[in-house]
Design a protein around this motif. Sequence first.
Motif, PDB file in Angstrom:
ATOM      1  N   LEU A 151       0.818  -1.215   0.000  1.00 41.44           N
ATOM      2  CA  LEU A 151       0.000   0.000   0.000  1.00 41.44           C
ATOM      3  C   LEU A 151       0.851   1.263   0.000  1.00 41.44           C
ATOM      4  O   LEU A 151       0.382   2.330  -0.418  1.00 41.44           O
ATOM      5  N   TRP A 152       2.105   1.157   0.462  1.00 43.58           N
ATOM      6  CA  TRP A 152       2.964   2.343   0.543  1.00 43.58           C
ATOM      7  C   TRP A 152       4.048   2.349  -0.538  1.00 43.58           C
ATOM      8  O   TRP A 152       4.960   3.158  -0.484  1.00 43.58           O
ATOM      9  N   ILE A 219      -6.385  -4.460  -3.545  1.00 33.78           N
ATOM     10  CA  ILE A 219      -7.671  -4.238  -4.217  1.00 33.78           C
ATOM     11  C   ILE A 219      -8.637  -3.517  -3.287  1.00 33.78           C
ATOM     12  O   ILE A 219      -9.274  -2.526  -3.660  1.00 33.78           O
ATOM     13  N   ASP A 220      -8.774  -4.005  -2.057  1.00 34.81           N
ATOM     14  CA  ASP A 220      -9.720  -3.411  -1.098  1.00 34.81           C
ATOM     15  C   ASP A 220      -9.428  -1.941  -0.847  1.00 34.81           C
ATOM     16  O   ASP A 220     -10.335  -1.109  -0.795  1.00 34.81           O
ATOM     17  N   PRO A 225     -14.040  -3.178  -2.619  1.00 36.99           N
ATOM     18  CA  PRO A 225     -14.238  -4.530  -2.081  1.00 36.99           C
ATOM     19  C   PRO A 225     -14.455  -5.580  -3.176  1.00 36.99           C
ATOM     20  O   PRO A 225     -15.082  -5.316  -4.202  1.00 36.99           O
ATOM     21  N   VAL A 226     -13.925  -6.784  -2.926  1.00 37.99           N
ATOM     22  CA  VAL A 226     -14.067  -7.899  -3.860  1.00 37.99           C
ATOM     23  C   VAL A 226     -15.391  -8.620  -3.593  1.00 37.99           C
ATOM     24  O   VAL A 226     -15.705  -8.966  -2.459  1.00 37.99           O
ATOM     25  N   GLY A 366      -5.767  -8.998   7.898  1.00 37.48           N
ATOM     26  CA  GLY A 366      -4.880 -10.019   7.347  1.00 37.48           C
ATOM     27  C   GLY A 366      -5.616 -11.306   7.042  1.00 37.48           C
ATOM     28  O   GLY A 366      -5.307 -12.001   6.066  1.00 37.48           O
ATOM     29  N   ALA A 367      -6.611 -11.635   7.875  1.00 36.79           N
ATOM     30  CA  ALA A 367      -7.408 -12.843   7.641  1.00 36.79           C
ATOM     31  C   ALA A 367      -8.173 -12.763   6.322  1.00 36.79           C
ATOM     32  O   ALA A 367      -8.440 -13.786   5.685  1.00 36.79           O
ATOM     33  N   LYS A 368      -8.524 -11.553   5.901  1.00 45.86           N
ATOM     34  CA  LYS A 368      -9.220 -11.395   4.618  1.00 45.86           C
ATOM     35  C   LYS A 368      -8.331 -11.847   3.457  1.00 45.86           C
ATOM     36  O   LYS A 368      -8.832 -12.381   2.462  1.00 45.86           O
ATOM     37  N   GLY A 369      -7.034 -11.618   3.578  1.00 46.96           N
ATOM     38  CA  GLY A 369      -6.119 -12.080   2.545  1.00 46.96           C
ATOM     39  C   GLY A 369      -6.050 -13.590   2.496  1.00 46.96           C
ATOM     40  O   GLY A 369      -6.026 -14.198   1.412  1.00 46.96           O
TER      41      GLY A 369
END
Length: 392
Positions: A151-152, A219-220, A225-226, A366-369
């Motif tokens: 992201l950075w 992406i998020d 959102p996916v 992180g769990a979303k990944g």
Amino acid sequence: MEIKRIGIIMNGVTGRMGTNQHLARSITAIIKQGGIRVNNDLTIMPDPILTGRRDYALKELAEKYGNEARGEAFKYTTDVQGALDGKYGEYEIFFDASGTLQRAGFIEQAVKAGKAIYCEKPTAVETKEAVRLAKLVDDAGLKNGVVQDKLWLPGFRKIKMLKEQGFFGKILSVKGDFGYWVFTGMDYDQPAQRPSWNYRSEDGGGMMIDMFCHWRYVIDNVFGPVKSLVAYGATDLDERRAEDGTPFKCTADDSAYAMFLLEDGTMVQFNSSWCTRVRRDDLLTVHVDGIKGSAVAGLREVKTQAAANTPKPVWNPDIPQPIDFLGGWEDVPNNIEYDNAFKIQWEMFIKHVVLDEEWNYSLMEGAKGVQLAELGMESWKERKWVDVPELG
């Protein structure tokens, strides 16, 4: 001015990412710059202790980077529990960059010790376990975070800037191409440049579990959102050579291809492979097409083409192409100095722990990944589109 010490247990930093990005380019760099200057009255100064399994490797890193940062070696120990218990001093943050399959045990130890927890991704190889760990830490009331470094990166920051300025108008599609050729170690004078466990699923390896975690937060946070996805993976190379010189059978996917449909209808595609030879601007390129303009981002540089500058090609394979398609793009200037992406997030997390500043990159994020990776493997196995439900 007050200089406030913040103790950090850095576990598993003898690995490639732990050494280069977290120890050398983040914590050591922060100390060398004089700490994190909050204002004229306060500076936060990290004080690390290195932990892991290999005493000699820890000693080498502690001496090298400690002397570089402050003229004396960092503390180090193979006694992780002792460090958590305060045997070697007071440390408020526990950071883990060990293997994915070992992460749960270390997080559980850190929770019992009441430490703020920051760790590398993926946090687990199964969504259920990643969610369990996130809830375990949240229920204990501990501040926590997961590395979401991309992201950075300057490239994504510029894309986000262009989006917020309305350069694209409505975004129609995003196409990402990631990867490079990772040598197998089987050929003369061509050693592998990545750890062998990455190519064994039983050790937590695999392209989807590695890179879909990245694509989820990118992406998020940048595009939206996916909603659903379809994916396909492949084990392209059957055999590689381990660090000890022994050949082994590859059991993990080393290439993954996915289409992600966002909630607003945008189509995002990502091709990821350790078996591709690069002929593009960078190891990762992301092409964004919008009604008003398009952009192609690498890790650092971004090129744009506005609607008014878009050429009008005519299909005619009988003559040489008269249009210089690559020449019709303009560079987005570097109007600011971009710091190391890992270092930026480290500074944000430290200020979150010390000053309670805003933080959005928790273990649940992180769990979303992990969820996206697991759904990708489900889609691959069952050869179908799958929806992405909200995590409870």
